[in-house]
Design an enzyme around this catalytic site. Structure first.
Site, PDB file in Angstrom:
ATOM      1  N   ARG A  48      61.304  13.516 132.115  1.00  0.00           N
ATOM      2  CA  ARG A  48      60.925  12.187 132.595  1.00  0.00           C
ATOM      3  C   ARG A  48      59.530  11.906 132.058  1.00  0.00           C
ATOM      4  O   ARG A  48      58.895  12.731 131.452  1.00  0.00           O
ATOM      5  CB  ARG A  48      60.992  12.075 134.119  1.00  0.00           C
ATOM      6  N   GLY A  49      59.113  10.658 132.232  1.00  0.00           N
ATOM      7  CA  GLY A  49      57.878  10.188 131.608  1.00  0.00           C
ATOM      8  C   GLY A  49      58.232   9.356 130.404  1.00  0.00           C
ATOM      9  O   GLY A  49      58.989   9.809 129.533  1.00  0.00           O
ATOM     10  N   ALA A  50      57.694   8.141 130.325  1.00  0.00           N
ATOM     11  CA  ALA A  50      58.132   7.197 129.300  1.00  0.00           C
ATOM     12  C   ALA A  50      58.133   7.775 127.883  1.00  0.00           C
ATOM     13  O   ALA A  50      59.156   7.736 127.189  1.00  0.00           O
ATOM     14  CB  ALA A  50      57.278   5.932 129.400  1.00  0.00           C
ATOM     15  N   ARG A  88      68.286   5.195 131.542  1.00  0.00           N
ATOM     16  CA  ARG A  88      67.288   4.675 132.489  1.00  0.00           C
ATOM     17  C   ARG A  88      66.775   3.354 131.933  1.00  0.00           C
ATOM     18  O   ARG A  88      66.550   3.230 130.728  1.00  0.00           O
ATOM     19  CB  ARG A  88      66.116   5.645 132.706  1.00  0.00           C
ATOM     20  N   GLN A 192      56.192  13.667 141.710  1.00  0.00           N
ATOM     21  CA  GLN A 192      55.643  14.064 140.408  1.00  0.00           C
ATOM     22  C   GLN A 192      54.190  14.537 140.530  1.00  0.00           C
ATOM     23  O   GLN A 192      53.751  15.416 139.808  1.00  0.00           O
ATOM     24  CB  GLN A 192      55.691  12.886 139.410  1.00  0.00           C
ATOM     25  N   ASP A 233      55.143   2.547 132.035  1.00  0.00           N
ATOM     26  CA  ASP A 233      56.492   2.659 131.495  1.00  0.00           C
ATOM     27  C   ASP A 233      56.866   1.453 130.655  1.00  0.00           C
ATOM     28  O   ASP A 233      57.742   1.561 129.782  1.00  0.00           O
ATOM     29  CB  ASP A 233      57.496   2.849 132.634  1.00  0.00           C
ATOM     30  N   ASN A 243      54.949   0.656 136.284  1.00  0.00           N
ATOM     31  CA  ASN A 243      54.640   2.073 136.412  1.00  0.00           C
ATOM     32  C   ASN A 243      55.235   2.572 137.715  1.00  0.00           C
ATOM     33  O   ASN A 243      55.806   1.811 138.496  1.00  0.00           O
ATOM     34  CB  ASN A 243      53.120   2.305 136.354  1.00  0.00           C
ATOM     35  N   LYS A 244      55.093   3.890 137.943  1.00  0.00           N
ATOM     36  CA  LYS A 244      55.681   4.507 139.127  1.00  0.00           C
ATOM     37  C   LYS A 244      55.383   3.725 140.411  1.00  0.00           C
ATOM     38  O   LYS A 244      54.245   3.270 140.615  1.00  0.00           O
ATOM     39  CB  LYS A 244      55.140   5.943 139.252  1.00  0.00           C
TER      40      LYS A 244
HETATM   41  C1  LIG Z   1      53.131   9.025 130.469  1.00  0.00           C
HETATM   42  S1  LIG Z   1      54.298   7.955 131.103  1.00  0.00           S
HETATM   43  C2  LIG Z   1      54.610   8.639 132.640  1.00  0.00           C
HETATM   44  C3  LIG Z   1      55.167   7.609 133.564  1.00  0.00           C
HETATM   45  O1  LIG Z   1      56.559   7.872 133.791  1.00  0.00           O
HETATM   46  C4  LIG Z   1      56.711   8.148 135.155  1.00  0.00           C
HETATM   47  O2  LIG Z   1      57.940   7.756 135.660  1.00  0.00           O
HETATM   48  P1  LIG Z   1      59.127   8.857 135.796  1.00  0.00           P
HETATM   49  O3  LIG Z   1      58.498  10.129 136.276  1.00  0.00           O
HETATM   50  O4  LIG Z   1      60.068   8.213 136.795  1.00  0.00           O
HETATM   51  O5  LIG Z   1      59.737   8.958 134.409  1.00  0.00           O
HETATM   52  C5  LIG Z   1      55.588   7.370 135.807  1.00  0.00           C
HETATM   53  O6  LIG Z   1      55.868   5.994 135.856  1.00  0.00           O
HETATM   54  C6  LIG Z   1      54.465   7.684 134.870  1.00  0.00           C
HETATM   55  O7  LIG Z   1      53.359   6.856 134.933  1.00  0.00           O
END
Ligand SMILES: CSC[C@H]1O[C@H](OP(=O)(O)O)[C@H](O)[C@@H]1O
Length: 342
Positions: A48-50, A88, A192, A233, A243-244
């Site tokens: 996960r993470g963009a 996603r 996270q 994101d 974002n989250k």
């Molecule tokens: C460096 S981008 C990380 C970004 O992605 C996370 O979402 P997820 O853990 O659901 O993929 C979160 O929005 C972070 O800021």
């Protein structure tokens, strides 16, 4: 050529992903052999993470082409692209990576196509690491001397091709001796912050204090935070930022307390096709993520749940957006598009 980063290991004939659902208690690497595996891993948040999602999608498509062999072509890869695109909806890096590889695939087939896709997936991986290192330098320049900063979710090496976006700024500021400490919000419901960011920073010897999300306002009220730094994101043409979930809360609190609110994201997170944040599709995830923690149900089993994975912070609440190209102060459509023109 093998390329390794904290969460993603490329071996030319397969990919390995660190299962981020199991961290920090367990370090388990899962093999990925094609686009279906990659799409499932993205959907289930193994990775996960963009930026990491975009990198994984690129490798997954290249592996799917290798599975097709001589039959590999743009048309033959269309179902794989659709499967990956459906994994996603919010992080634009996924679609950016697929579109970049589709452009390569348009006039190639067979072995030439396989080789070109593998090479560009690796390039995306390496470019992201370089972008994060550059953002780290540019973002660290923005921080007050010896700052204590607040960060949300995980934006580190686990979420990217390495170093991190917001955590990349934090790592660089620490390396310069210009960081007092980091407050990491736990980031419910997927945690996270408590599971991943605290783990990354402790491993690096960077002072981190884990807090409940609901403590952020009191920390700012007590003057303990000199900057809020988050990832993104999807950033639309006017600077609105997805974002989250919980990021918008922090932006409002930061504005109320006169604290800089900094967004760090590579250019691959900017989506100039969308004029503003109202157009961003916000992923809603399963109710069980809110009702339970790691499989233990804490809420009443059938209590209705609303579980958006992201929110949108309006550009007017953002002090600066840091990309690898530079710093966009007071983001707006004019400043974003000028930044994209370079
Ligand atoms: C460096 S981008 C990380 C970004 O992605 C996370 O979402 P997820 O853990 O659901 O993929 C979160 O929005 C972070 O800021």
């Amino acid at each position: 050529m093998a390329i390794n980063s904290a969460a993603i290991r490329w071996h030319d004939d397969h990919l390995e992903l660190l299962d981020q659902r199991r961290l920090p208690a367990e370090t388990i690497w899962l093999p990925i052999h094609g686009s279906d595996d990659a799409a499932t891993a993205i959907h289930d948040m193994v990775v996960r993470g963009a930026p990491a999602i975009g990198i994984t999608a690129a490798y997954g498509l290249a592996l799917e082409a290798a599975r097709l062999g001589d039959d590999a072509s743009a048309a033959a890869l269309a179902p794989a692209i659709a499967t990956l695109a459906a994994s996603r909806p919010t992080a634009v890096n996924l679609f950016w990576a697929l579109e970049r590889l589709q452009r390569i695939a348009s006039d190639l087939s067979g072995a030439a196509l396989i080789s070109a896709l593998k090479a560009d997936a690796q390039a995306i991986h390496q470019e992201d690491l370089a972008a994060n290192q550059r953002m780290g330098e540019l973002g660290a320049d923005l921080l007050p001397a010896n700052a204590s900063v607040y960060t949300h979710c995980n934006t580190g090496a686990l979420a990217t091709g390495g170093h991190g976006t917001a955590l990349g700024i934090i790592r660089t500021a620490w390396s310069r001796g210009n960081l007092q400490q980091v407050y990491a919000g736990e980031t419910r419901p997927w945690l996270q912050g408590s599971r991943l960011t605290s783990w990354e920073l402790l491993n690096d010897g960077i002072p981190v204090t884990l807090v409940a999300d609901s403590a952020a306002g009191q920390l700012m009220q007590q003057g303990k935070v000199q900057a809020v730094i988050v990832g993104a994101d999807r950033i639309t043409a006017n600077g609105d930022t997805a974002n989250k979930i919980g990021t918008y809360n922090l932006a409002v609190l930061a504005r109320h307390h006169g604290i800089p609110f900094i967004v760090a994201a590579p250019l691959s997170t900017l989506d100039a096709e969308l004029p503003d944040g109202s157009h961003i599709v916000i992923e809603e995830r399963d109710a069980s993520e809110v009702r339970s923690i790691q499989g233990k149900t804490l809420a009443p089993a059938h209590c209705p749940v609303y579980n958006p994975a992201f929110d949108v912070t309006p550009a007017e609440l953002i002090t600066a957006i840091v990309t690898e190209r530079g710093v966009i102060r007071a983001p707006s459509t004019d400043t974003l598009l000028a930044h994209l023109r370079g």
